[in-house]
Design a protein around this motif. Structure first.
Motif, PDB file in Angstrom:
ATOM      1  N   SER A  56      -0.704  14.009 -10.118  1.00 10.65           N
ATOM      2  CA  SER A  56      -0.088  15.177 -10.741  1.00 10.65           C
ATOM      3  C   SER A  56       1.003  14.737 -11.701  1.00 10.65           C
ATOM      4  O   SER A  56       1.147  15.299 -12.779  1.00 10.65           O
ATOM      5  CB  SER A  56       0.470  16.104  -9.661  1.00 10.65           C
ATOM      6  OG  SER A  56       1.661  15.587  -9.143  1.00 10.65           O
ATOM      7  N   TYR A 248       7.987  25.948  -3.812  1.00  9.70           N
ATOM      8  CA  TYR A 248       7.474  27.193  -4.359  1.00  9.70           C
ATOM      9  C   TYR A 248       7.693  27.290  -5.850  1.00  9.70           C
ATOM     10  O   TYR A 248       6.981  27.997  -6.553  1.00  9.70           O
ATOM     11  CB  TYR A 248       8.034  28.389  -3.577  1.00  9.70           C
ATOM     12  CG  TYR A 248       7.225  28.539  -2.329  1.00  9.70           C
ATOM     13  CD1 TYR A 248       6.009  29.208  -2.375  1.00  9.70           C
ATOM     14  CD2 TYR A 248       7.584  27.902  -1.157  1.00  9.70           C
ATOM     15  CE1 TYR A 248       5.208  29.262  -1.267  1.00  9.70           C
ATOM     16  CE2 TYR A 248       6.789  27.955  -0.045  1.00  9.70           C
ATOM     17  CZ  TYR A 248       5.594  28.633  -0.108  1.00  9.70           C
ATOM     18  OH  TYR A 248       4.779  28.675   0.978  1.00  9.70           O
ATOM     19  N   PHE A 251       4.579  25.956  -7.304  1.00  8.32           N
ATOM     20  CA  PHE A 251       3.469  26.896  -7.223  1.00  8.32           C
ATOM     21  C   PHE A 251       3.654  28.045  -8.230  1.00  8.32           C
ATOM     22  O   PHE A 251       2.689  28.551  -8.783  1.00  8.32           O
ATOM     23  CB  PHE A 251       3.340  27.459  -5.804  1.00  8.32           C
ATOM     24  CG  PHE A 251       2.966  26.401  -4.793  1.00  8.32           C
ATOM     25  CD1 PHE A 251       2.211  25.292  -5.167  1.00  8.32           C
ATOM     26  CD2 PHE A 251       3.366  26.506  -3.471  1.00  8.32           C
ATOM     27  CE1 PHE A 251       1.869  24.311  -4.244  1.00  8.32           C
ATOM     28  CE2 PHE A 251       3.025  25.527  -2.546  1.00  8.32           C
ATOM     29  CZ  PHE A 251       2.281  24.431  -2.940  1.00  8.32           C
ATOM     30  N   THR A 252       4.925  28.439  -8.470  1.00  4.87           N
ATOM     31  CA  THR A 252       5.165  29.514  -9.430  1.00  4.87           C
ATOM     32  C   THR A 252       4.763  29.092 -10.840  1.00  4.87           C
ATOM     33  O   THR A 252       4.236  29.885 -11.613  1.00  4.87           O
ATOM     34  CB  THR A 252       6.644  29.926  -9.419  1.00  4.87           C
ATOM     35  OG1 THR A 252       7.032  30.137  -8.084  1.00  4.87           O
ATOM     36  CG2 THR A 252       6.848  31.193 -10.211  1.00  4.87           C
ATOM     37  N   THR A 254       2.391  27.205 -11.679  1.00  7.93           N
ATOM     38  CA  THR A 254       0.944  27.377 -11.736  1.00  7.93           C
ATOM     39  C   THR A 254       0.578  28.842 -11.993  1.00  7.93           C
ATOM     40  O   THR A 254      -0.186  29.153 -12.901  1.00  7.93           O
ATOM     41  CB  THR A 254       0.324  26.931 -10.403  1.00  7.93           C
ATOM     42  OG1 THR A 254       0.674  25.579 -10.196  1.00  7.93           O
ATOM     43  CG2 THR A 254      -1.168  27.080 -10.426  1.00  7.93           C
ATOM     44  N   SER A 255       1.184  29.732 -11.212  1.00  4.81           N
ATOM     45  CA  SER A 255       0.747  31.120 -11.354  1.00  4.81           C
ATOM     46  C   SER A 255       1.236  31.712 -12.672  1.00  4.81           C
ATOM     47  O   SER A 255       0.570  32.564 -13.262  1.00  4.81           O
ATOM     48  CB  SER A 255       1.201  31.955 -10.161  1.00  4.81           C
ATOM     49  OG  SER A 255       2.594  31.935 -10.073  1.00  4.81           O
ATOM     50  N   CYS A 309      -2.289  23.600 -14.491  1.00  4.19           N
ATOM     51  CA  CYS A 309      -2.117  24.404 -13.278  1.00  4.19           C
ATOM     52  C   CYS A 309      -2.352  23.548 -12.042  1.00  4.19           C
ATOM     53  O   CYS A 309      -1.546  23.548 -11.103  1.00  4.19           O
ATOM     54  CB  CYS A 309      -3.097  25.581 -13.246  1.00  4.19           C
ATOM     55  SG  CYS A 309      -2.589  26.947 -14.293  1.00  4.19           S
ATOM     56  N   SER A 310      -3.444  22.791 -12.029  1.00  6.87           N
ATOM     57  CA  SER A 310      -3.718  21.996 -10.826  1.00  6.87           C
ATOM     58  C   SER A 310      -2.676  20.908 -10.657  1.00  6.87           C
ATOM     59  O   SER A 310      -2.314  20.573  -9.529  1.00  6.87           O
ATOM     60  CB  SER A 310      -5.102  21.350 -10.850  1.00  6.87           C
ATOM     61  OG  SER A 310      -5.874  21.865 -11.857  1.00  6.87           O
ATOM     62  N   TYR A 313       0.209  22.380  -8.972  1.00  8.18           N
ATOM     63  CA  TYR A 313      -0.157  22.729  -7.601  1.00  8.18           C
ATOM     64  C   TYR A 313      -0.200  21.473  -6.726  1.00  8.18           C
ATOM     65  O   TYR A 313       0.393  21.426  -5.649  1.00  8.18           O
ATOM     66  CB  TYR A 313      -1.512  23.437  -7.585  1.00  8.18           C
ATOM     67  CG  TYR A 313      -1.943  23.811  -6.195  1.00  8.18           C
ATOM     68  CD1 TYR A 313      -1.384  24.923  -5.572  1.00  8.18           C
ATOM     69  CD2 TYR A 313      -2.865  23.046  -5.506  1.00  8.18           C
ATOM     70  CE1 TYR A 313      -1.750  25.256  -4.290  1.00  8.18           C
ATOM     71  CE2 TYR A 313      -3.235  23.367  -4.218  1.00  8.18           C
ATOM     72  CZ  TYR A 313      -2.675  24.473  -3.611  1.00  8.18           C
ATOM     73  OH  TYR A 313      -3.030  24.795  -2.340  1.00  8.18           O
ATOM     74  N   GLY A 316       3.058  20.126  -5.971  1.00 10.43           N
ATOM     75  CA  GLY A 316       3.665  20.893  -4.889  1.00 10.43           C
ATOM     76  C   GLY A 316       3.194  20.407  -3.532  1.00 10.43           C
ATOM     77  O   GLY A 316       3.979  20.218  -2.609  1.00 10.43           O
ATOM     78  N   ARG A 317       1.888  20.145  -3.432  1.00 12.94           N
ATOM     79  CA  ARG A 317       1.364  19.650  -2.144  1.00 12.94           C
ATOM     80  C   ARG A 317       2.016  18.316  -1.777  1.00 12.94           C
ATOM     81  O   ARG A 317       2.372  18.087  -0.625  1.00 12.94           O
ATOM     82  CB  ARG A 317      -0.157  19.464  -2.185  1.00 12.94           C
ATOM     83  CG  ARG A 317      -0.987  20.635  -2.603  1.00 12.94           C
ATOM     84  CD  ARG A 317      -0.959  21.789  -1.674  1.00 12.94           C
ATOM     85  NE  ARG A 317      -0.829  21.456  -0.261  1.00 12.94           N
ATOM     86  CZ  ARG A 317      -0.631  22.347   0.673  1.00 12.94           C
ATOM     87  NH1 ARG A 317      -0.544  23.618   0.358  1.00 12.94           N
ATOM     88  NH2 ARG A 317      -0.526  21.986   1.912  1.00 12.94           N
ATOM     89  N   ASP A 320       5.426  18.737  -0.634  1.00  7.13           N
ATOM     90  CA  ASP A 320       5.398  19.289   0.709  1.00  7.13           C
ATOM     91  C   ASP A 320       5.527  18.172   1.747  1.00  7.13           C
ATOM     92  O   ASP A 320       6.207  18.319   2.754  1.00  7.13           O
ATOM     93  CB  ASP A 320       4.074  20.031   0.897  1.00  7.13           C
ATOM     94  CG  ASP A 320       4.211  21.139   1.921  1.00  7.13           C
ATOM     95  OD1 ASP A 320       5.349  21.396   2.344  1.00  7.13           O
ATOM     96  OD2 ASP A 320       3.188  21.738   2.274  1.00  7.13           O
TER      97      ASP A 320
END
Ligand SMILES: Nc1ncnc2c1ncn2[C@@H]1O[C@H](COP(=O)(O)OP(=O)(O)OP(=O)(O)O)[C@@H](O)[C@H]1O
Ligand SMILES: Nc1ncnc2c1ncn2[C@@H]1O[C@H](COP(=O)(O)OP(=O)(O)O)[C@@H](O)[C@H]1O
Ligand code: SF4
Ligand code: SF4
Ligand SMILES: [Mg+2]
Ligand SMILES: [Mg+2]
Lengths: 332, 337, 348
Positions: A56, A248, A251-252, A254-255, A309-310, A313, A316-317, A320
């Protein structure tokens, strides 16, 4: 069942530096900086151990280079009349859209504009959009989560019902209605996405995390030390929420990018150019019907949306794992 | 108890275990030797991190992936269990040797009824032919550990800490083992519950004539329930002997320090000896005697060379300067220092 | 430490804290739409006094309400009924002469800040009572910082000093570590440092050693005693182990299901336990002597949660001496059965 977080065993290689403190403010500052660097490095090494984290980062890095490259190219080898992403026209091509060529590596669009230039130019706005939306979301969600967990009662009920309401509204359709009414530009779009995210689902997730922090004995210890509500929320609860907030945020991004693409595709946004608009232009010209013949009108923009986007994401993973010790693979 | 003359049920010879970690090799168990006769109770004491649980895990052959057996043999009824395959060891585990785990909370699965879990343990080893016989057996076990058999159909979260610990003991007893290892069976409990669990364990052990190993960091807890005691420090057994003898006159300064640091309600109030410092890092243990950085009797030879074994009757210790038999070290009854 | 002594400590012997009829109930099964119909009587009509420089042990089984008493005393919880009064230095009482004790209910706002300087607590779990993201310096300096005591650099000095006092030397190696880099014993030392850095007159210590290894346990017990003695601090020491209480306290209060059932001077209470529950507790304490033979356990059954307890003695269902009289009459009154030795039992 409670599994204790597995901290590095005492005496392992990641022991912090011994920090000497002398009688000067500067040295106190240096001590803190070294400590921050140390914990950053520890987290960084865990992040870099995960393949998806590295992947990423590489993808996001490439897009960042693309965003920076555009103004440089415009100043050096691209002339404005031909290559401007909105007003340019490729006079050297007879038919528009023109297939990729040496002068136009990704071809031109139906209006004769260089696709590569559009793609690069848009990258910057995608970053601005994503990051603004993410910052707004996280600032709101962290505060709302911490405050409603800490105070509980009516404050909590109010914010949580509000969040339920926002979740119940179908997000994209709401944005469609809003953009039809107000003709959103990039900044307002970021703000709207940020506010919806911040008062919506993210707030609920951060609140439940804040609840588990609120009942920790160290919160009681802080009360006994004399800390007021403000002190406890901002010194104890929010810093312990931040790792999750950061997650988050990813993730935001991405969205937000995804929402922009959809709205632009529908032609609802007041933007000069974006990946979504590139696809929209191709669509309104009817070029999506022609199978793969005009691939350069769709594939670069579509692939960029998917990849960026990926990347956020996956980032983010990977984050995590840094943030959430229970997901960490055992290192001992 | 003079069971030591009989042939041992359990015999541990030169056991050494390492854990491979990022920071290096953790030498968790080094050259541990002891034996246990039928009906005998052994206490294994020492601060946390000195390798007690690791020894227990070797005896059960329940080792984490990063563990490496360096040397040694563990004879159970004369059979060395360390080289056995996983299939073969399963016949020994639970039926010959069973364990009450340190965290009773985690030994019970929260989504199954407590009785059911014990029944499954019995069925898995084919001890009882039918389900109803197995359930009957569990009811008997529950009664034995002081639980109402009606509690079989409850979930673990409905049990208090003490009740959970009893259920775990019932599970360990379920296949009639000859040896039971109780790893810190009462550490998380309050004194009243601790007292009752210990009494129950001791009663069961004597009735069934089992061998039992109590593991604890609390030397007072094992004082009353064991025949022999082994003191561990930094992965090594540093003193070993009959409980009464060790308590009357410890040879090793570490044993004395453990005993001196314990507050007692019996006898005169003593000044509590302060055992300063912490157990060493087992990746890079101190040279010579591992206890030397904390030992008040340490001299140069302690810092440089591994201490020799000194013996007194049945009792031995590894120390350069073993303690004399001084009356002031007698705890409680004589009043102490 | 003496350098920043802001007040003269109260002379030993002055009454510091006085508790009378203290009661705290927790509702069971209450929700937003449903009022609670039953209550856990966690603390029920508890009274005692504590003098300056004194130490009181609060002993009892898990769940009998010891922590709740401690939290009430440091105002982490508000009582359902009953009074707590304090006579603390630096807490002025507007409406009377200096020696009028201050009601706990009157402590708020600016007074609460002064109160937090005088009354501190040490928590049971050294692993959870410190913010994992803050350094040891931040943790210990927190009370100083929120109370605005000293400048940043003064605080570094004060924290270094107290770290040395609690035996974490050299302080520089600890100041900027995080809690997870310390052992349990070291963390509990940090917790003690945090409580003592503001030089309180009264400290509640909630089982500070129950989660520690034997060796660190002794260290912490000795440290607390030395410091409290040296600084003239009175403390309430919560524990389930009478042997520990013996070493830590002048007086011991034995608690059972929210009630104090026996209170007396430590050695007197251990030598001459009057209440059957105290005897049961005593017989359960392990003794580090294999020749010591204890009596058989005198109580049966488990401690139940005190939800809407029935009339009669709280100990009735487990008591070896219980009679019908104990069941049919209200919980026995707390009476002085021997000089300064209080018991609540009909059969003594
Ligand atoms: N916030 C709360 N809400 C509801 N019940 C509570 C609360 N705090 C304590 N209780 C109940 O009050 C009783 C006394 O609890 P407390 O924590 O004071 O016990 P304790 O004597 O300190 O026990 P331990 O030795 O286990 O710490 C228990 O039954 C407990 O479940
Ligand atoms: N799975 C493991 N991996 C690495 N080190 C371990 C592991 N289990 C235990 N250790 C280390 O081995 C030593 C002995 O541990 P343990 O046997 O659990 O001691 P005790 O039961 O006496 O507290 C300690 O230093 C501990 O940190
Ligand atoms: S060998 Fe030396 S250092 Fe080790 S315990 Fe004996 S006297 Fe102490
Ligand atoms: S009053 Fe009766 S039931 Fe209560 S403790 Fe005394 S003898 Fe036991
Ligand atoms: Mg262990
Ligand atoms: Mg408690």
């Amino acid at each position: 069942m409670i599994t204790p977080p597995n901290f590095p065993p005492p005496g392992s290689a990641s022991d912090p530096p011994v920090v000497e403190v002398g009688h000067s403010r500067v040295r106190l500052l240096i001590a803190r900086t070294r400590l921050a660097l140390h914990s950053f490095r520890a987290g960084w090494s865990i992040f870099m151990e995960s393949a998806i984290g590295v992947l990423s980062l590489v993808i996001i890095g490439i897009f960042a280079i693309m965003a920076v490259a555009h103004p440089i190219l415009m100043l050096t080898i691209w002339d404005v009349d031909t290559y401007d992403p909105v007003t340019g026209y490729a006079f050297d091509q007879v038919d528009q859209p023109a297939a990729p060529s040496w002068r136009h590596p990704l071809g031109t669009d139906p209006l004769g504009r260089d696709v590569l230039s559009q793609l690069l130019w848009s990258t910057r706005s995608e970053f601005v959009l994503g990051i603004t939306a993410a910052l707004v979301t996280v600032a709101i969600a962290t505060t709302v989560g911490a405050v409603s967990a800490y105070y509980g009662g009516l404050v909590d009920v109010f914010f949580m019902r509000l969040a339920d309401l926002i979740i119940a509204l179908p997000g994209i359709s709401l944005l469609i209605v809003l953009s039809a009414l107000f003709k959103l530009n990039l900044f307002y779009l970021a703000l709207v996405i940020g506010i919806l995210g911040g008062f919506g689902g993210t707030a609920i997730i951060l609140k439940s995390q804040a609840l588990s922090i609120k009942v920790k004995p160290y919160i009681e210890a802080a009360t006994v030390a004399g800390g007021g509500h403000f002190h406890i929320i901002f010194v104890h609860i929010i810093p312990n929420l931040l790792p999750l907030s950061l997650l988050y945020m990813m993730f935001t991004v991405t969205s937000a990018i995804f929402a922009e693409a959809v709205l632009s595709f529908l032609g609802l946004l007041d933007l000069r150019m974006s990946w979504g608009i590139m696809i929209h232009t191709a669509n309104t010209g009817g070029y999506l019907m022609g199978g793969t013949r005009y691939w350069w009108l769709v594939v670069p923009a579509g692939a960029s949306i998917t990849l960026l986007c990926s990347a956020f994401y996956l980032g983010g993973r990977a984050l995590d794992e840094v943030v959430n010790p229970r997901l960490r693979r055992r290192h001992d | 108890m003079t069971a030591s003359a009989a042939s041992p049920v359990l015999k541990v010879v030169d056991l050494s275990l390492r854990y491979l970690t990022r920071g290096g090799e953790v030498k968790a168990v080094q050259d541990v030797n002891f034996e246990l006769a039928q009906g005998e109770a052994l206490g294994l004491v020492g601060e946390s991190g000195c390798g007690k649980t690791s020894v227990a895990n070797c005896l059960m052959r329940l080792l984490p992936d990063n563990a490496q057996l360096v040397a040694g043999q563990v004879f159970l009824d004369g059979q060395d269990i360390l080289p056995l395959s996983e299939d073969q060891i399963r016949e020994y585990r639970w039926q010959r040797i069973a364990m009450v785990f340190q965290a009773a909370m985690n030994a019970l699965d929260p989504v199954y009824k407590v009785g059911q879990q014990v029944v499954e343990a019995i069925e898995a080893h084919g001890v009882e032919p039918t389900l109803s016989l197995a359930r009957e057996r569990v009811a008997g076990l529950f009664r034995m550990v002081g639980l109402d058999p009606a509690l079989m159909d409850r979930y673990p979260h409905e049990f208090s800490g003490g009740m959970r610990q009893r259920a775990v003991i019932a599970m360990a007893l379920s296949c009639d083992p000859r040896v039971i290892i109780a790893d810190e069976p009462t550490t998380a409990l309050d004194v009243i519950v601790q007292d009752r669990i210990l009494r129950e364990l001791k009663g069961i052990q004597q009735r069934l004539h089992m061998a039992i190993i109590y593991i604890s960091h609390d030397i007072a807890v094992v004082a009353e329930v064991t025949d022999r005691i082994g003191v561990m420090y930094a992965g090594r057994l540093v003193e070993y002997g009959p409980t009464a003898a060790v308590f009357r006159a410890p040879l090793h300064p570490y044993t004395a320090a453990l005993m001196g640091s314990f507050p007692s309600i019996a006898g005169e109030k003593r000044v509590l000896a302060n055992l300063s410092g912490e157990p060493p890092n087992l990746i890079d243990p101190p040279s010579g005697c591992p206890f030397h950085p904390r030992c008040v009797h340490a001299t140069d030879v302690c810092r440089q060379e591994i201490p020799p074994r000194v013996e007194r009757d049945d009792q031995w210790a590894d120390c350069w300067h073993p303690l004399e038999e001084v009356p002031s070290l007698q705890p409680a009854k004589a009043g102490g220092t | 430490m003496e350098a920043n002594q802001a007040h003269t400590p109260p002379a030993a012997g002055d009454q510091l804290v006085s508790v009378s009829g203290l009661t705290r109930q927790f509702p069971v099964g209450r929700s937003l739409f449903r009022r609670a119909t039953s209550f856990i009587h966690a603390v029920d009509d508890v009274s005692f006094q504590l003098n300056a420089g004194d130490s009181l042990g609060l002993v009892g089984e898990s769940g009998c309400g010891k922590t709740t008493v401690g939290k009430l005393l440091v105002k982490l919880l508000e009582p359902t009924s009953g009074r707590i009064t304090y006579r603390l230095p630096g807490l002025d009482v507007a409406e009377g002469p200096e020696n009028v004790p201050l009601e706990a209910s009157a402590i708020n706002g600016r007074r609460l800040r002064a109160f937090r300087r005088q009354v501190q607590m040490i928590f049971q779990d050294p692993y959870e009572s410190m913010n994992p993201r803050r350094t040891i310096y931040d943790t210990i300096a927190e009370p100083l910082a929120v109370q605005g005591m000293g400048t940043v650099l003064d605080r570094v000095d004060m924290v270094s000093e107290i770290l040395m006092l609690v035996g974490l030397t050299p302080p520089a190696t600890f100041l900027f570590r995080h809690p997870h880099e310390l052992s349990g014993g070291q963390r509990q030392r940090v917790a003690i440092a945090r409580a003592l850095v503001v030089e309180p007159s009264f400290v509640v210590a909630d089982e500070p050693t129950s989660m520690l290894d034997v060796s660190s346990r002794t260290g912490i017990m000795n440290l607390m005693q030395q410091l409290a003695h040296g600084l003239g601090i009175a403390y309430l020491y919560v524990t389930h182990d009478l042997a520990v209480a013996r070493y830590m306290c002048h007086r011991i209060a034995v608690m059972y299901l929210g009630k104090i059932v026996e209170l007396g001077e430590t050695e007197e209470l251990l030598r001459n336990p009057l209440h059957p529950y105290t005897r049961a507790l005593l017989s359960a304490v392990p003794v580090p002597n294999p020749e010591y033979r204890r009596g058989p356990p005198s109580i049966v059954g488990d401690l139940t949660a005190p939800i809407d307890p029935p009339e009669g003695c709280r100990f009735y269902d487990r008591c070896p001496l219980a009679t019908n009289h104990c069941r049919d009459n209200p919980h026995p009154a707390f009476e002085e059965k021997a000089p300064d030795h209080w018991v609540a039992c009909y059969e003594v």
